[in-house]
Design an enzyme around this catalytic site. Structure first.
Site, PDB file in Angstrom:
ATOM      1  N   VAL A 107       0.831  -1.210   0.000  1.00  0.00           N
ATOM      2  CA  VAL A 107       0.000   0.000   0.000  1.00  0.00           C
ATOM      3  C   VAL A 107       0.863   1.257   0.000  1.00  0.00           C
ATOM      4  CG1 VAL A 107      -1.750   1.311   1.262  1.00  0.00           C
ATOM      5  CG2 VAL A 107      -1.914  -1.180   1.132  1.00  0.00           C
ATOM      6  N   ARG A 131      11.319  -0.484   7.855  1.00  0.00           N
ATOM      7  CA  ARG A 131      12.037  -1.308   8.830  1.00  0.00           C
ATOM      8  C   ARG A 131      13.509  -1.452   8.463  1.00  0.00           C
ATOM      9  NH1 ARG A 131       7.850  -6.384   9.870  1.00  0.00           N
ATOM     10  NH2 ARG A 131       6.186  -5.181  10.900  1.00  0.00           N
ATOM     11  N   GLU A 142     -10.449   6.120   5.976  1.00  0.00           N
ATOM     12  CA  GLU A 142     -11.317   5.475   4.987  1.00  0.00           C
ATOM     13  C   GLU A 142     -10.779   4.114   4.556  1.00  0.00           C
ATOM     14  OE1 GLU A 142     -14.480   4.773   3.311  1.00  0.00           O
ATOM     15  OE2 GLU A 142     -14.417   6.950   3.452  1.00  0.00           O
ATOM     16  N   VAL A 160     -11.373   0.072   6.312  1.00  0.00           N
ATOM     17  CA  VAL A 160     -12.514  -0.846   6.337  1.00  0.00           C
ATOM     18  C   VAL A 160     -12.732  -1.612   5.044  1.00  0.00           C
ATOM     19  CG1 VAL A 160     -15.027  -1.006   6.559  1.00  0.00           C
ATOM     20  CG2 VAL A 160     -13.711   0.365   8.164  1.00  0.00           C
ATOM     21  N   GLY A 172     -11.073  -1.052   1.661  1.00  0.00           N
ATOM     22  CA  GLY A 172     -10.231  -0.692   0.524  1.00  0.00           C
ATOM     23  C   GLY A 172     -10.705   0.559  -0.178  1.00  0.00           C
ATOM     24  N   ILE A 231     -13.575   1.195  -1.472  1.00  0.00           N
ATOM     25  CA  ILE A 231     -15.002   1.508  -1.391  1.00  0.00           C
ATOM     26  C   ILE A 231     -15.237   2.694  -0.463  1.00  0.00           C
ATOM     27  CG2 ILE A 231     -17.286   0.613  -0.824  1.00  0.00           C
ATOM     28  CD1 ILE A 231     -16.157  -2.197  -1.175  1.00  0.00           C
ATOM     29  N   GLU A 238      -3.119 -15.060   2.729  1.00  0.00           N
ATOM     30  CA  GLU A 238      -1.762 -15.037   3.270  1.00  0.00           C
ATOM     31  C   GLU A 238      -1.300 -16.464   3.589  1.00  0.00           C
ATOM     32  OE1 GLU A 238       0.025 -12.353   3.540  1.00  0.00           O
ATOM     33  OE2 GLU A 238      -1.514 -10.809   3.195  1.00  0.00           O
ATOM     34  N   LYS A 276     -13.236  -4.511  11.392  1.00  0.00           N
ATOM     35  CA  LYS A 276     -13.991  -3.609  10.517  1.00  0.00           C
ATOM     36  C   LYS A 276     -15.414  -3.410  11.024  1.00  0.00           C
ATOM     37  CE  LYS A 276     -11.174  -5.059   6.574  1.00  0.00           C
ATOM     38  NZ  LYS A 276     -11.104  -5.879   5.347  1.00  0.00           N
TER      39      LYS A 276
END
Length: 430
Positions: A17, A48, A131, A134, A136, A138, A192, A207
């Site tokens: 992201v 990091r 925003e 919750v 992405g 939307i 994952e 969420k």
């Protein structure tokens, strides 16, 4: 008049992201300047480990000292996309104390400590926007917090985790078992290596806490959300769902009680009628269905995860916060004035689909029906099939409380004619 001195942005995290946020800030710099009324400048990126080549980012901006970056004093906005509780919580509060507003995508932190973070933002007269935390890309937080601010929201029902929706959709469309569908989701990069947070409902529960808090103007923490994973959902459950004209989704459900005095928040698998808009949400997509007094029924749909979609939500918040900064104002903060009671799961009322393994002999149905009646649970439909001394009995109830249903199931297990409870699933979305 356009301001020429840039607004400085510190980016905490440069993964999937964060790298997209940096890329969009660079490639859309002119548009962002025009929309905000001043240029925005990426003033530092905390990671990091240094040494990795980060395309489009000046290596001189990269640092491992996130604390020093947020303490600089010349930073206008801190964008936090590192996730987790610490050090994110300390970095965000430090940013407020040193004059920066914050844009975050950190659902876990907001669900656990949202009230404290909002209090720190208010104390320092700064913005906290999230925003991207919750669903992405939307737009959901802002419509609930601003567009529906004059309305009364009664229910928020949604698919808020793309991984689980992909798995359940694959089970539904192909007849695959849970593990087979999970393996495919992992191979395609939707799940994952450790999918626990998704398939056990932790991600969706965080969420749900955020959505319930905003929708009902009440503080709802992660611990207030009932959570049930989907690992026990079977191909047989999907066959039963199809016989009822339903499919199965992992839903986040936030509801206001009929008397308006309390709310509930929960995450669990549920059968949902094929006629409901959420039933047609396929693959890794998310969708949230909102019901309110004046607006009626609204649905928000789109990609709920991924670098570019989530970065889109982050940049939308960044534009709003920068505009506020230029105007010397702040946007809406926490609204928890209603302070409604958050009721436990035992008080939730819904329909249930119960599948029992029973002895195939006369009188079994009568025994089972008696148990339901003794616990005040009304039966809607019953379907029985079997041979060779064994049978399957499927009972669909009218609306009942979770507590009364639990008592019913406990009593059913004590019957000699009941070999076992194959599955219990709630039926939602009527």
């Amino acid at each position: 008049m356009m301001r020429t001195r840039p607004l400085k942005v510190a980016l905490l995290g440069c993964g999937v992201v964060g790298s997209e946020v940096a890329r969009i800030m660079t490639t859309h710099a002119d548009d962002l300047t025009a929309r905000i009324g001043a240029p925005v400048e990426l003033a530092g990126v905390a990671v990091r480990r240094t040494g990795k080549v980060r395309e489009g980012i000046d290596p001189a901006l990269v640092t491992t000292d996130a604390t020093a970056l947020v303490k600089r004093g010349d930073i206008d906005v801190v964008v936090e996309v590192i996730g987790g509780i610490e050090p994110a919580r300390t970095l965000i509060t430090t940013a407020f104390e040193h004059g920066a507003s914050v844009v975050s995508a950190n659902k876990a932190l907001l669900a656990q400590d949202g009230a404290a973070l909002h209090a720190a933002a208010i104390e320092n007269k700064k913005d906290l926007y999230y925003e991207a935390a919750v669903a992405g890309a939307i737009p959901l937080i802002r419509p609930l917090r601003e567009s529906l601010a004059g309305d009364k929201v009664n229910r928020v029902l949604g698919i808020v985790n793309g991984t689980t929706n992909f798995i359940l959709d694959k089970m539904d469309s192909t007849g695959a078992g849970y593990q087979e569908a999970l393996d495919e989701a992992t191979a395609l990069g939707y799940a994952e290596a450790d999918p626990t947070a998704d398939v056990e409902g932790f991600d969706a529960a965080a969420k749900a806490a955020i959505l319930a808090g905003i929708a009902f103007h009440t503080r709802v923490r992660l611990d207030d959300v009932y959570r049930e994973g989907m690992a026990e959902v079977t191909a047989a459950d999907f066959r039963s769902a199809k016989e009822m004209g339903c499919t199965i989704k992992l839903l986040a459900i936030c509801e206001r009680a009929a008397d308006g005095a309390s709310v509930t928040a929960r995450v669990h698998p549920a059968m949902i009628p094929l006629t409901h808009p959420l039933a047609s949400v396929r693959g890794a997509y998310n969708a949230v269905f909102v019901e309110s007094d004046a607006a009626g029924q609204l649905m928000f749909y789109g990609p709920g995860a991924g670098g570019s979609p989530t970065a889109s939500a982050v940049l939308g918040d960044l534009v709003a916060v920068c505009r506020n900064r230029l105007n010397g104002a702040t946007g809406p903060g926490e609204s928890a004035y209603a302070a409604l009671t958050v009721s436990p799961m035992g008080e939730v009322v819904t329909r249930y689909h119960i599948s029992l393994d029973v002895a195939d002999k006369p009188g079994v149905l009568a025994q089972v029906a008696t148990v339901f009646a003794e616990h005040g649970v009304s039966i809607d439909t019953v379907r029985q099939s079997g041979k060779d001394g064994e049978a399957s009995l499927v009972v669909v109830t009218h609306r009942a409380s979770d507590a009364s249903l639990s008592g019913t199931v406990e009593a059913l297990r004590k019957l000699d004619t009941v070999r076992g409870v194959a599955s219990i699933m709630r039926v939602e979305g009527e």
